[in-house]
Design a protein around this motif. Structure first.
Motif, PDB file in Angstrom:
ATOM      1  N   LEU A  94       0.831  -1.200   0.000  1.00  0.00           N
ATOM      2  CA  LEU A  94       0.000   0.000   0.000  1.00  0.00           C
ATOM      3  C   LEU A  94       0.870   1.257   0.000  1.00  0.00           C
ATOM      4  O   LEU A  94       0.581   2.225  -0.719  1.00  0.00           O
ATOM      5  CB  LEU A  94      -0.915  -0.005   1.224  1.00  0.00           C
ATOM      6  CG  LEU A  94      -1.804   1.225   1.405  1.00  0.00           C
ATOM      7  CD1 LEU A  94      -2.764   1.378   0.230  1.00  0.00           C
ATOM      8  CD2 LEU A  94      -2.580   1.138   2.725  1.00  0.00           C
ATOM      9  N   THR A  95       1.937   1.234   0.781  1.00  0.00           N
ATOM     10  CA  THR A  95       2.832   2.392   0.858  1.00  0.00           C
ATOM     11  C   THR A  95       3.474   2.677  -0.491  1.00  0.00           C
ATOM     12  O   THR A  95       3.514   3.833  -0.943  1.00  0.00           O
ATOM     13  CB  THR A  95       3.922   2.157   1.915  1.00  0.00           C
ATOM     14  OG1 THR A  95       3.316   1.912   3.181  1.00  0.00           O
ATOM     15  CG2 THR A  95       4.851   3.359   2.008  1.00  0.00           C
ATOM     16  N   VAL A  96       3.975   1.643  -1.141  1.00  0.00           N
ATOM     17  CA  VAL A  96       4.625   1.827  -2.437  1.00  0.00           C
ATOM     18  C   VAL A  96       3.640   2.372  -3.468  1.00  0.00           C
ATOM     19  O   VAL A  96       3.947   3.298  -4.228  1.00  0.00           O
ATOM     20  CB  VAL A  96       5.238   0.489  -2.923  1.00  0.00           C
ATOM     21  CG1 VAL A  96       5.720   0.627  -4.369  1.00  0.00           C
ATOM     22  CG2 VAL A  96       6.393   0.082  -2.014  1.00  0.00           C
ATOM     23  N   LEU A 120       2.629   6.060  -2.518  1.00  0.00           N
ATOM     24  CA  LEU A 120       3.739   6.987  -2.758  1.00  0.00           C
ATOM     25  C   LEU A 120       4.023   7.140  -4.248  1.00  0.00           C
ATOM     26  O   LEU A 120       4.264   8.250  -4.739  1.00  0.00           O
ATOM     27  CB  LEU A 120       4.997   6.511  -2.042  1.00  0.00           C
ATOM     28  CG  LEU A 120       5.210   6.990  -0.614  1.00  0.00           C
ATOM     29  CD1 LEU A 120       6.539   6.463  -0.080  1.00  0.00           C
ATOM     30  CD2 LEU A 120       5.198   8.507  -0.551  1.00  0.00           C
ATOM     31  N   GLY A 121       3.995   6.037  -4.970  1.00  0.00           N
ATOM     32  CA  GLY A 121       4.299   6.098  -6.395  1.00  0.00           C
ATOM     33  C   GLY A 121       3.332   6.982  -7.152  1.00  0.00           C
ATOM     34  O   GLY A 121       3.743   7.919  -7.865  1.00  0.00           O
ATOM     35  N   TRP A 122       2.039   6.721  -7.003  1.00  0.00           N
ATOM     36  CA  TRP A 122       1.053   7.501  -7.747  1.00  0.00           C
ATOM     37  C   TRP A 122       0.975   8.939  -7.252  1.00  0.00           C
ATOM     38  O   TRP A 122       0.834   9.874  -8.055  1.00  0.00           O
ATOM     39  CB  TRP A 122      -0.323   6.840  -7.661  1.00  0.00           C
ATOM     40  CG  TRP A 122      -0.420   5.594  -8.483  1.00  0.00           C
ATOM     41  CD1 TRP A 122      -0.589   4.319  -8.041  1.00  0.00           C
ATOM     42  CD2 TRP A 122      -0.318   5.497  -9.913  1.00  0.00           C
ATOM     43  NE1 TRP A 122      -0.607   3.435  -9.086  1.00  0.00           N
ATOM     44  CE2 TRP A 122      -0.444   4.131 -10.246  1.00  0.00           C
ATOM     45  CE3 TRP A 122      -0.130   6.428 -10.935  1.00  0.00           C
ATOM     46  CZ2 TRP A 122      -0.393   3.678 -11.568  1.00  0.00           C
ATOM     47  CZ3 TRP A 122      -0.081   5.983 -12.254  1.00  0.00           C
ATOM     48  CH2 TRP A 122      -0.213   4.620 -12.560  1.00  0.00           C
ATOM     49  N   HIS A 123       1.092   9.145  -5.933  1.00  0.00           N
ATOM     50  CA  HIS A 123       0.937  10.508  -5.423  1.00  0.00           C
ATOM     51  C   HIS A 123       2.194  11.347  -5.597  1.00  0.00           C
ATOM     52  O   HIS A 123       2.126  12.579  -5.520  1.00  0.00           O
ATOM     53  CB  HIS A 123       0.465  10.472  -3.970  1.00  0.00           C
ATOM     54  CG  HIS A 123      -0.977  10.099  -3.850  1.00  0.00           C
ATOM     55  ND1 HIS A 123      -1.392   8.784  -3.803  1.00  0.00           N
ATOM     56  CD2 HIS A 123      -2.110  10.859  -3.839  1.00  0.00           C
ATOM     57  CE1 HIS A 123      -2.715   8.755  -3.734  1.00  0.00           C
ATOM     58  NE2 HIS A 123      -3.170   9.982  -3.763  1.00  0.00           N
ATOM     59  N   THR A 124       3.319  10.724  -5.867  1.00  0.00           N
ATOM     60  CA  THR A 124       4.488  11.504  -6.283  1.00  0.00           C
ATOM     61  C   THR A 124       4.252  12.071  -7.680  1.00  0.00           C
ATOM     62  O   THR A 124       4.575  13.237  -7.960  1.00  0.00           O
ATOM     63  CB  THR A 124       5.750  10.637  -6.263  1.00  0.00           C
ATOM     64  OG1 THR A 124       6.004  10.204  -4.921  1.00  0.00           O
ATOM     65  CG2 THR A 124       6.955  11.431  -6.764  1.00  0.00           C
ATOM     66  N   ASP A 183      -9.157   8.851  -9.278  1.00  0.00           N
ATOM     67  CA  ASP A 183      -7.965   9.521  -8.760  1.00  0.00           C
ATOM     68  C   ASP A 183      -7.030   8.507  -8.103  1.00  0.00           C
ATOM     69  O   ASP A 183      -7.334   7.307  -8.035  1.00  0.00           O
ATOM     70  CB  ASP A 183      -8.351  10.645  -7.797  1.00  0.00           C
ATOM     71  CG  ASP A 183      -8.957  10.144  -6.496  1.00  0.00           C
ATOM     72  OD1 ASP A 183      -8.975   8.929  -6.252  1.00  0.00           O
ATOM     73  OD2 ASP A 183      -9.432  10.985  -5.704  1.00  0.00           O
ATOM     74  N   GLY A 184      -5.896   8.994  -7.633  1.00  0.00           N
ATOM     75  CA  GLY A 184      -4.860   8.095  -7.131  1.00  0.00           C
ATOM     76  C   GLY A 184      -5.327   7.183  -6.022  1.00  0.00           C
ATOM     77  O   GLY A 184      -5.058   5.975  -6.040  1.00  0.00           O
ATOM     78  N   LEU A 185      -6.059   7.720  -5.035  1.00  0.00           N
ATOM     79  CA  LEU A 185      -6.514   6.908  -3.913  1.00  0.00           C
ATOM     80  C   LEU A 185      -7.505   5.846  -4.376  1.00  0.00           C
ATOM     81  O   LEU A 185      -7.404   4.678  -3.984  1.00  0.00           O
ATOM     82  CB  LEU A 185      -7.148   7.792  -2.842  1.00  0.00           C
ATOM     83  CG  LEU A 185      -7.769   7.057  -1.653  1.00  0.00           C
ATOM     84  CD1 LEU A 185      -6.738   6.189  -0.945  1.00  0.00           C
ATOM     85  CD2 LEU A 185      -8.395   8.055  -0.680  1.00  0.00           C
ATOM     86  N   GLU A 186      -8.466   6.233  -5.191  1.00  0.00           N
ATOM     87  CA  GLU A 186      -9.459   5.268  -5.678  1.00  0.00           C
ATOM     88  C   GLU A 186      -8.798   4.178  -6.515  1.00  0.00           C
ATOM     89  O   GLU A 186      -9.149   2.998  -6.420  1.00  0.00           O
ATOM     90  CB  GLU A 186     -10.528   5.990  -6.498  1.00  0.00           C
ATOM     91  CG  GLU A 186     -11.666   5.076  -6.956  1.00  0.00           C
ATOM     92  CD  GLU A 186     -12.725   5.809  -7.746  1.00  0.00           C
ATOM     93  OE1 GLU A 186     -13.598   5.138  -8.332  1.00  0.00           O
ATOM     94  OE2 GLU A 186     -12.677   7.062  -7.787  1.00  0.00           O
ATOM     95  N   TYR A 187      -7.821   4.574  -7.327  1.00  0.00           N
ATOM     96  CA  TYR A 187      -7.122   3.607  -8.178  1.00  0.00           C
ATOM     97  C   TYR A 187      -6.357   2.602  -7.321  1.00  0.00           C
ATOM     98  O   TYR A 187      -6.385   1.394  -7.574  1.00  0.00           O
ATOM     99  CB  TYR A 187      -6.180   4.347  -9.118  1.00  0.00           C
ATOM    100  CG  TYR A 187      -5.479   3.464 -10.125  1.00  0.00           C
ATOM    101  CD1 TYR A 187      -6.098   3.103 -11.309  1.00  0.00           C
ATOM    102  CD2 TYR A 187      -4.184   3.008  -9.890  1.00  0.00           C
ATOM    103  CE1 TYR A 187      -5.455   2.294 -12.241  1.00  0.00           C
ATOM    104  CE2 TYR A 187      -3.532   2.200 -10.807  1.00  0.00           C
ATOM    105  CZ  TYR A 187      -4.170   1.856 -11.982  1.00  0.00           C
ATOM    106  OH  TYR A 187      -3.529   1.054 -12.899  1.00  0.00           O
ATOM    107  N   VAL A 188      -5.659   3.105  -6.302  1.00  0.00           N
ATOM    108  CA  VAL A 188      -4.909   2.225  -5.407  1.00  0.00           C
ATOM    109  C   VAL A 188      -5.869   1.321  -4.636  1.00  0.00           C
ATOM    110  O   VAL A 188      -5.611   0.120  -4.473  1.00  0.00           O
ATOM    111  CB  VAL A 188      -4.043   3.048  -4.437  1.00  0.00           C
ATOM    112  CG1 VAL A 188      -3.438   2.153  -3.353  1.00  0.00           C
ATOM    113  CG2 VAL A 188      -2.927   3.768  -5.199  1.00  0.00           C
ATOM    114  N   ALA A 189      -6.979   1.888  -4.171  1.00  0.00           N
ATOM    115  CA  ALA A 189      -7.952   1.092  -3.412  1.00  0.00           C
ATOM    116  C   ALA A 189      -8.503  -0.053  -4.252  1.00  0.00           C
ATOM    117  O   ALA A 189      -8.679  -1.174  -3.764  1.00  0.00           O
ATOM    118  CB  ALA A 189      -9.090   1.983  -2.929  1.00  0.00           C
TER     119      ALA A 189
END
Length: 344
Positions: free
Chosen positions: A175-177, A180-184, A272-278
């Motif tokens: 989750l961290t990777v 961090l990757g998308w939100h960078t 968005d980044g959070l939804e995509y990661v989720a």
């Protein structure tokens, strides 16, 4: 990175709500030192501009997008305490009118977007300014770097919150990777938008940029013995003629309305980044439906069949009204306090 209801458990949501409430309460008191009759309308415009630009999701990779958070931008323009209030107004309007960000997660969103990005963006901006030349133009690269750093740090704070009270069990390293990757990448977009906006305001009215206060070096006269004596900073050319903030307010309002009313039609439809990661990490299904998800303006008019541009214009108007009233009240308290101290 608007967190929906359901990602975090109730105790964690209550805790972030308490943090948000304390932060906003402190900001209401501290913002009195940043606001006056001239800067209060600018703070309202800043909130409306952030709202408008947050509607403009930009692609950052295959299948995902990002949008401005605005913490660093608002802090640089109107001060960190006022920025917390600006972002809180935006998030409140988004949650109540547009079902954007959960209601039980409002405290989480204020803590992440309205406090974390403001604090990080402001601290980094001030740190960069400390090593640059003391002139208003230095605010632009400093704000750009502050914006860039603020987004992945907010993503890390979300990971920490999820580690404490996430409603799904998953490897936190992954989750961290991902976060961090998308939100960078999203942070790069944040930096570009922040840099361009701050550059435009600094070029027109550097005297209204909070982070530029005190950066104009003092004029020094050389005495007969060779020593230099400061005599105060000169007024910028045309300062008297530019004393009114009305032209900036009118121009900024037109830009915000154009972004929300026209450019929003071309925003990326990708999550968005959070939804995509989720979705990728398998905890998207923990999200609960928004309590106001059936309202006509939900999802910026998509639920009620209202054109996104019209919904955006309405949102800008609501944010401006709430923001200007709030900031005039806070600024008025500051003026009253100053008058009372002067009488004493």
């Amino acid at each position: 990175m608007h967190v929906p209801d359901g990602f975090l458990n109730a105790p964690t949501s209550v805790a972030t709500g308490a943090v948000a409430a304390a932060g906003v309460a402190l900001a209401l008191r501290k913002a009195q030192d940043e606001l006056d009759e001239r800067t209060a309308p600018l703070a309202g415009l800043t909130a409306a501009f952030v709202f408008a630009v947050q509607m403009l999701n930009f692609p950052v990779g295959v299948g995902t997008s990002g949008h401005l958070m605005g913490g660093a931008l608002a802090a640089v323009l109107v001060g960190p305490w006022t920025a917390v209030l600006c972002l809180s107004v935006v998030l409140l309007v988004q949650g109540l009118l547009f079902a954007d960000g959960g209601l039980t997660a409002l405290g989480t969103n204020i803590s992440l977007i309205g406090i974390t990005t403001v604090v990080v963006g402001w601290v980094v901006t001030r740190a960069v300014l400390a090593v640059l030349s003391k002139r208003p133009a230095s605010v632009v690269p400093a704000a750009t770097i502050g914006a860039l750093v603020s987004v992945p740090v907010a993503a890390l704070v979300f990971v920490l919150l999820f580690a404490v009270g996430g409603e799904a069990s998953l490897p936190l390293g992954t989750l961290t990777v991902s976060m961090l990757g998308w939100h960078t990448l999203i942070g790069i977009g944040e930096a570009v938008i922040t840099g361009l906006t701050v550059s435009a305001v600094v070029a027109v009215r550097p005297d209204l940029v909070y982070a530029a206060r005190g950066l104009r070096p003092a004029l020094q006269l050389k005495q007969a013995d060779g020593t230099l004596v400061p005599v105060g900073a000169p007024e910028p050319a045309g300062a008297a003629a530019r004393g009114s903030v009305r032209p900036l307010l009118i121009g900024g309002s037109l830009v915000a309305l154009a972004l929300a009313g026209i450019v929003s039609f071309f925003a990326s439809a990708n999550p968005d980044g959070l939804e995509y990661v989720a979705e990728g990490e398998g905890f998207l299904e923990t999200a609960r439906d928004h309590a106001f998800g059936d309202f006509a303006l939900a999802d910026y008019g998509d639920v009620g069949g209202i054109p996104v541009g019209l919904a955006g214009i309405l949102g800008v108007a609501v944010v401006v009204v709430i923001g200007v009233v709030l900031f005039r009240l806070v600024g008025g308290r500051s003026s009253a306090r100053a008058t009372e101290n002067a009488v004493r």
